[in-house]
Write a protein that holds these residues in place. Structure first.
Motif, PDB file in Angstrom:
ATOM      1  N   GLU A 130      34.746  26.043  39.841  1.00 16.89           N
ATOM      2  CA  GLU A 130      34.093  26.339  41.115  1.00 16.89           C
ATOM      3  C   GLU A 130      35.049  26.099  42.280  1.00 16.89           C
ATOM      4  O   GLU A 130      35.142  26.921  43.210  1.00 16.89           O
ATOM      5  N   VAL A 133      37.689  28.880  42.369  1.00 19.90           N
ATOM      6  CA  VAL A 133      37.139  30.168  42.811  1.00 19.90           C
ATOM      7  C   VAL A 133      36.927  30.166  44.320  1.00 19.90           C
ATOM      8  O   VAL A 133      37.258  31.145  45.012  1.00 19.90           O
ATOM      9  N   THR A 137      39.063  32.749  46.875  1.00 20.10           N
ATOM     10  CA  THR A 137      38.478  33.793  47.722  1.00 20.10           C
ATOM     11  C   THR A 137      39.330  34.028  48.970  1.00 20.10           C
ATOM     12  O   THR A 137      39.360  35.136  49.513  1.00 20.10           O
ATOM     13  N   THR A 145      34.034  41.314  49.013  1.00 18.95           N
ATOM     14  CA  THR A 145      34.450  41.422  47.605  1.00 18.95           C
ATOM     15  C   THR A 145      35.302  40.245  47.150  1.00 18.95           C
ATOM     16  O   THR A 145      35.657  40.169  45.971  1.00 18.95           O
ATOM     17  N   ARG A 147      34.745  37.026  46.650  1.00 18.41           N
ATOM     18  CA  ARG A 147      34.198  36.138  45.614  1.00 18.41           C
ATOM     19  C   ARG A 147      34.252  36.815  44.244  1.00 18.41           C
ATOM     20  O   ARG A 147      34.623  36.182  43.228  1.00 18.41           O
ATOM     21  N   GLU A 148      33.920  38.089  44.192  1.00 16.62           N
ATOM     22  CA  GLU A 148      33.966  38.816  42.926  1.00 16.62           C
ATOM     23  C   GLU A 148      35.389  38.860  42.375  1.00 16.62           C
ATOM     24  O   GLU A 148      35.615  38.659  41.181  1.00 16.62           O
ATOM     25  N   ARG A 149      36.352  39.125  43.253  1.00 15.43           N
ATOM     26  CA  ARG A 149      37.743  39.175  42.803  1.00 15.43           C
ATOM     27  C   ARG A 149      38.216  37.806  42.317  1.00 15.43           C
ATOM     28  O   ARG A 149      38.929  37.700  41.309  1.00 15.43           O
ATOM     29  N   GLU A 151      36.372  35.457  41.047  1.00 16.42           N
ATOM     30  CA  GLU A 151      35.725  35.217  39.753  1.00 16.42           C
ATOM     31  C   GLU A 151      36.471  35.928  38.630  1.00 16.42           C
ATOM     32  O   GLU A 151      36.610  35.393  37.523  1.00 16.42           O
ATOM     33  N   GLU A 152      36.983  37.117  38.913  1.00 21.45           N
ATOM     34  CA  GLU A 152      37.743  37.847  37.898  1.00 21.45           C
ATOM     35  C   GLU A 152      39.009  37.094  37.521  1.00 21.45           C
ATOM     36  O   GLU A 152      39.394  37.035  36.351  1.00 21.45           O
ATOM     37  N   THR A 155      38.361  34.306  35.020  1.00 16.65           N
ATOM     38  CA  THR A 155      37.713  34.702  33.770  1.00 16.65           C
ATOM     39  C   THR A 155      38.709  35.430  32.875  1.00 16.65           C
ATOM     40  O   THR A 155      39.214  36.481  33.258  1.00 16.65           O
TER      41      THR A 155
END
Length: 253
Positions: A130, A133, A137, A145, A147-149, A151-152, A155
């Motif tokens: 967390e 991430v 950001t 976008t 946060r999505e990037r 997270e990628e 992962t």
């Protein structure tokens, strides 16, 4: 950290043989210390030897840009070209860091209190992810976008080796303080491409002295891109790197 160059390899295409690895003690690598830059340079050279090539085109991003530069300074005869992406330059006083710290908090925005709380204490494995991430950001420009990037990038999650990070960053700092690195760079006869995103929260003026010191350098600044320039301007990044490689192809692999 671990290798995260999947998108870079796809962008460069089949005309480039791309070799990547997880660095010692990081990601899927089982290698333990010593966590020294000399050891990391030797590891990079071991990768080169294992590929059976004498000269390589090196591309390094962020800390990897520092490692690639240090390798080129030690082994210039083994480097056909150097692509220095989103590095932080050769300023011994690290004058870019206060600006960076302010920008991290500004870009995290409403999540800043949570990030600061996690930053101030020991974290569980889930909190480690967390925390990372939230901080990552800030490496992207568009908050819709980011946060999505981030997270990628997290992962799969392999964990961050903070012992290694502290050792390597401390040694890198001492090298800049104890040596006239711009003078070393002035004698580096390796063609170099510097790639920046103009919205990187690490101020790009930190790299100006490196650019001035290199005798054979090209610099490309991608408008609207942050610390991960290939994510936000893939076409511009691809054109910059492939154009540079095409102009500098000297029989390397």
């Amino acid at each position: 950290m671990w290798d995260y160059f999947d998108d870079v390899v796809r962008l460069l295409g089949d005309g480039v043989r791309a070799v990547r690895w997880d660095q010692r003690g990081c990601g899927r690598s089982a290698g333990d210390g010593p966590y020294t830059i000399a050891r990391f340079i030797a590891d990079l050279d071991a990768v080169r030897v294992s590929c059976g090539v004498e000269r390589v085109h090196l591309l390094g991003h962020s800390w990897g840009a520092t490692l690639a530069l240090r390798y080129a300074l030690v082994h210039p005869e083994r480097v056909a070209s150097l692509s220095y992406v989103s590095g932080t330059g050769v300023d011994p006083d690290s004058t870019w860091k206060p600006t960076y710290a302010r920008e991290v908090l500004r870009r995290i925005g409403a999540d800043a209190p949570r990030w600061q709380e996690l930053e101030s204490r020991d974290r569980t494995p889930g909190e480690e992810r967390e925390h990372a991430v939230l901080q990552w950001t800030t490496d992207f420009v568009d908050p819709a976008t980011a946060r999505e990037r981030a997270e990628e990038f997290a992962t799969p999650w392999w964990g961050i080796n903070y012992v290694c990070s502290a050792a390597i960053n401390g040694e890198a700092k001492r090298f800049l303080v104890d040596n006239d690195v711009p003078a070393l760079c002035r004698s580096l006869a390796v063609p170099t491409l510097i790639v920046d995103g103009d919205r990187d929260l690490r101020p790009r003026w930190a790299v100006d002295s490196l650019e001035r010191s290199l005798p054979d350098v090209r610099r490309v600044t991608l408008a609207g891109a942050g610390h991960i320039p290939w994510a936000e301007d893939p076409a511009g990044f691809r054109a910059a790197v492939l154009g540079f490689l095409a102009s500098r192809d000297g029989g390397a692999s």
